[in-house]
Design an enzyme around this catalytic site. Structure first.
Site: not given
Length: 342
Positions: A148-150, A153
């Site tokens: 997932g992109c979140n 990060t």
């Protein structure tokens, strides 16, 4: 000799981003592009910014001939993705950009995604696609699950710190802001310009965001015991980009030194000088992640800030980085473009 590539779900944002990156890659050739509702259309009609490229016409998945295909990028929604991937030839490598193969525990998948998993045999062989931490496994894998992109990060900010034991594992707060493209291209009332612009709001408050499952899985595995973080995402009136402000208890200089040492040899993760902090505008359209560390005024606390582009390093760029490894190509090939500024 270039590798033959297929992109499934090419009419979405991540599919278009993959095409943009592959256009100047040099080691991969796109031999087929799929879409459902837009089958039969030219990619340049669906995404006019790609009209200069000579690309295959979009087609239904069932009409694609996978003979001679080296790797498939699957940019389909979760649940749809697993159903399609299990029908692909075993000889084809796959990078999945959905959530279907990220979680190792199938009970956790059902808990967070609301249905049972229908390809558990494939899940057993899937490798989690955070490249910098699973590089060797990814290079040997047939199926890689993009993060997932979140989740990516937050992990770039925290994984080295958890592994080194330099922060209090019970005092981690992730306050994250994300651009609207992370919600996909489907029409949604709350994402209309008049509904979204000139404001920002929190969502999935109180621990309901699905990317928490990845934090739980990965952080707990590193620590060797359960690690539960507080995480609140916010939607920004911006097209792309993620910035995560992470509050931790620990010595700021030690935290900085740990991150600096962890990423000093990484091509795409840059630790900024102590006291500086990143911005989404400085990574836009690139495969880079910038990380900054600032000492808090309260002794024994620090702030770690990470920024990346959700469509590139958080998704399609990460997918290409993984595909390069899987196909025996240089990991950085097609990904060293500078961010777009201003």
């Amino acid at each position: 000799m270039t590798k033959n590539i297929v992109i499934l779900g090419a009419s979405g944002y991540t599919g278009a981003e993959l095409v943009r990156l592959l256009a100047t890659h040099g080691g991969m050739t796109i031999v087929a592009l799929s879409a459902d509702r837009k089958a039969g259309q030219a990619m340049g009609d669906v995404f006019p910014h790609l009209r200069h490229l000579d690309l295959p016409v979009l087609q239904k998945i069932e009409t694609i001939d996978f003979a001679g295909v080296d790797l498939v990028f699957c940019a389909l929604p979760h649940a749809t993705s697993q159903a399609v991937i299990k029908t692909l030839p075993a000889s084809v490598k796959v990078v999945d950009l959905s959530a279907d193969f990220r979680l190792r525990d199938m009970a956790e998948y059902e808990k967070w995604y609301g249905k049972g998993h229908d390809a558990t045999d494939l899940q057993a062989e899937a490798v989690y696609g955070l490249t910098e931490f699973y590089r060797e496994d990814i290079a040997a894998a047939r199926l890689v699950a993009g993060t997932g992109c979140n989740a990516a990060t937050g992990q770039y900010a925290l994984r080295p710190l958890i592994e080194a034991g330099v922060i209090d594992l019970d005092q981690i707060i992730i306050d994250l802001k994300t651009g609207v493209s992370g919600a996909g291209r489907s029409l949604k009332e709350n994402l209309l310009h008049a509904e979204l612009s000139e404001g920002a709001h929190a969502y999935a408050v109180g621990g309901t965001h699905r990317h928490l499952a990845e934090f739980d899985q990965e952080f707990s595995a590193i620590a060797g015991r359960p690690v539960t973080v507080q995480f609140t995402p916010h939607l920004l009136p911006a097209n792309r980009g993620i910035i995560a402000t992470v509050y931790v208890h620990g010595d700021a200089q030690q935290i900085y030194d740990t991150l600096q040492a962890a990423y000093v040899d990484e091509a795409f993760v840059e630790t900024l000088p102590m006291g500086q902090h990143p911005s989404t505008r400085h990574v836009r359209g690139s495969n880079f992640c910038h990380i900054g560390v600032v000492a808090d005024r309260i002794e024994g606390r620090a702030i770690v800030i990470a920024a990346l582009d959700n469509l590139t390093k958080g998704s399609s760029g990460q997918a290409l980085q993984n595909a390069n490894l899987m196909l025996g190509l240089p990991e950085t090939q097609g990904l060293m473009m500078a961010p777009v500024f201003p």
